[in-house]
Write a protein that holds these residues in place. Structure first.
Motif, short mmCIF file in Angstrom:
data_model
loop_
_atom_site.label_atom_id
_atom_site.label_comp_id
_atom_site.label_asym_id
_atom_site.label_seq_id
_atom_site.Cartn_x
_atom_site.Cartn_y
_atom_site.Cartn_z
N LEU A 1 0.84 -1.20 0.00
CA LEU A 1 0.00 0.00 0.00
C LEU A 1 0.87 1.25 0.00
CD1 LEU A 1 -2.68 1.58 0.40
CD2 LEU A 1 -2.38 1.27 2.86
N PHE B 1 -7.11 2.29 -4.09
CA PHE B 1 -7.74 1.94 -2.80
C PHE B 1 -8.22 3.29 -2.25
CE2 PHE B 1 -6.57 0.49 1.78
CZ PHE B 1 -7.87 0.13 2.03
N TYR C 1 -12.58 -7.65 2.34
CA TYR C 1 -11.35 -7.03 2.87
C TYR C 1 -11.54 -6.78 4.36
CZ TYR C 1 -7.34 -3.67 2.64
OH TYR C 1 -6.14 -3.00 2.78
N ASP D 1 -9.90 -5.15 7.41
CA ASP D 1 -8.87 -4.14 7.59
C ASP D 1 -8.91 -3.59 9.01
OD1 ASP D 1 -6.91 -2.26 7.23
OD2 ASP D 1 -7.86 -1.25 5.53
N GLY E 1 -7.14 -1.13 9.70
CA GLY E 1 -6.83 0.29 9.48
C GLY E 1 -5.32 0.50 9.46
N SER E 2 -4.90 1.45 8.64
CA SER E 2 -3.47 1.67 8.49
C SER E 2 -2.85 2.10 9.81
CB SER E 2 -3.22 2.71 7.41
OG SER E 2 -1.89 2.59 6.98
N GLY E 3 -1.75 1.45 10.19
CA GLY E 3 -1.06 1.79 11.43
C GLY E 3 -1.74 1.23 12.67
N GLY F 1 -5.47 -6.76 5.99
CA GLY F 1 -4.42 -5.76 6.17
C GLY F 1 -4.65 -4.95 7.43
N GLY F 2 -3.72 -4.04 7.66
CA GLY F 2 -3.81 -3.15 8.83
C GLY F 2 -2.97 -3.66 9.98
N GLY F 3 -1.89 -2.96 10.29
CA GLY F 3 -1.09 -3.29 11.47
C GLY F 3 -0.20 -4.51 11.32
N ILE G 1 0.37 -4.62 3.05
CA ILE G 1 1.26 -3.97 4.03
C ILE G 1 1.57 -2.55 3.56
CG2 ILE G 1 2.39 -5.88 5.24
CD1 ILE G 1 4.55 -5.76 3.05
N GLY G 2 1.48 -1.61 4.48
CA GLY G 2 1.72 -0.21 4.14
C GLY G 2 2.75 0.42 5.06
N ASN G 3 2.28 0.84 6.24
CA ASN G 3 3.14 1.53 7.21
C ASN G 3 4.50 0.89 7.44
OD1 ASN G 3 2.46 3.75 9.41
ND2 ASN G 3 0.59 3.09 8.38
C1 1GP Z 1 -4.61 -0.26 5.54
O1 1GP Z 1 -4.62 -2.59 5.16
C2 1GP Z 1 -3.90 -1.43 4.96
O2 1GP Z 1 -5.80 -0.02 4.93
C3 1GP Z 1 -2.46 -1.50 5.42
O3 1GP Z 1 -2.28 -1.16 6.76
O4 1GP Z 1 -0.45 0.55 6.76
O5 1GP Z 1 -0.98 -0.76 8.83
O6 1GP Z 1 0.12 -1.86 6.88
P1 1GP Z 1 -0.82 -0.78 7.33
#
Ligand code: 1GP
Length: 248
Positions: free
Chosen positions: A20, A76, A171, A173, A175-177, A201-203, A223-225
């Motif tokens: 992400l 997204f 999905y 999620d 949430g990011s972070g 995703g998320g965390g 994966i983002g953060n």
């Molecule tokens: C957020 O699922 C994504 O919508 C990714 O989350 O940034 O925590 O990896 P992260």
């Protein structure tokens, strides 16, 4: 077609990885490094978007991604402003864990004629926000309450209803972070109930968490953060979910 390829991968038990990218956070150098590591790792998709963008960099980010790699770019979107023809596809998210009609159908009505003309592949997605232990931008911006992390049955029934309504991807999620990723028990509960590909995703910060999510039944990990902070992690995440052979 991305939907078909995801359904086929799911049938074969193949796992996928998406990175992400928040266009606001990409300096020229960091974006190029993320792209080259993603190519090396065999990343399947780039997801591009954010709950709240502060700069008009979405288009430029998409163009750069397209110029430097053939990895499909999937929008997204945090809102209807995040639509661009420079991507291959868009997650058309219906926020089915929430009760905000605007994000269940309202914004979709506004976007529909543009999406129809855009040529983007539309990925109808049931989007379920799961409590990740701390408030996230997405829960605040969407004005919805996430599903409690210890209530897998609510997620299970929500996903079941989403699939019955014809949504083609689900999905989960945090949430990011997010402080905590989506619990394995919840992934397992949803997986046992639906046939469509499951995105989680998320965390997710360490390879073990990605591995746990795929073992519980996730088909595509986002994966983002974590990779913003440590791009090299892309290679380890890819190894963890088995899309890249371990290199020693
Ligand atoms: C957020 O699922 C994504 O919508 C990714 O989350 O940034 O925590 O990896 P992260």
């Amino acid at each position: 077609m991305i939907l078909t390829s995801l359904a086929k991968a799911r049938a074969k038990g193949e796992k996928k990885l998406a990175v992400l990218l928040d266009p606001d956070k990409q300096s020229e150098g960091s974006l190029e490094r993320t792209i080259s590591l993603s190519i090396e790792a065999g990343v399947d998709f780039f997801f591009i978007g954010g709950s709240l963008l502060l700069h008009d960099r979405l288009e430029a980010c998409l163009v750069r991604l397209g110029a430097l790699s053939a990895i499909p770019r999937i929008l997204f979107p945090g809102n209807v402003l995040q639509v661009s023809r420079e991507a291959e596809a868009i997650l058309l998210l219906s926020l089915i864990s929430g009760r905000n009609p605007d994000l269940l159908i309202g914004q979709h009505v506004i976007a529909a004629p543009y999406l129809k003309e855009s040529g983007l592949e539309i990925l109808p997605t049931g989007y379920l926000l799961i409590d990740g232990g701390s408030p996230t931008s997405v829960s605040y911006m969407s004005n919805t309450i996430p599903i409690p992390a210890n209530k897998p049955d609510i997620a299970r029934c929500t996903a079941m209803a989403g699939e019955m309504l014809g949504l083609r991807l689900m999905y989960l999620d945090a949430g990011s972070g997010a402080r905590n990723p989506v619990p394995e028990a919840m992934i397992r509960a949803v997986r046992s109930e639906i046939g469509v590909p499951l995105i989680v995703g998320g965390g997710i910060r360490i390879p073990e968490q990605a591995m746990a999510a795929v073992s519980a039944g996730a088909d595509l990990i986002v994966i983002g953060n974590a990779v913003e902070q440590s791009p090299q992690l892309i290679l380890e995440m890819a190894e963890a979910i088995g899309i890249r052979r371990q290199v020693r």
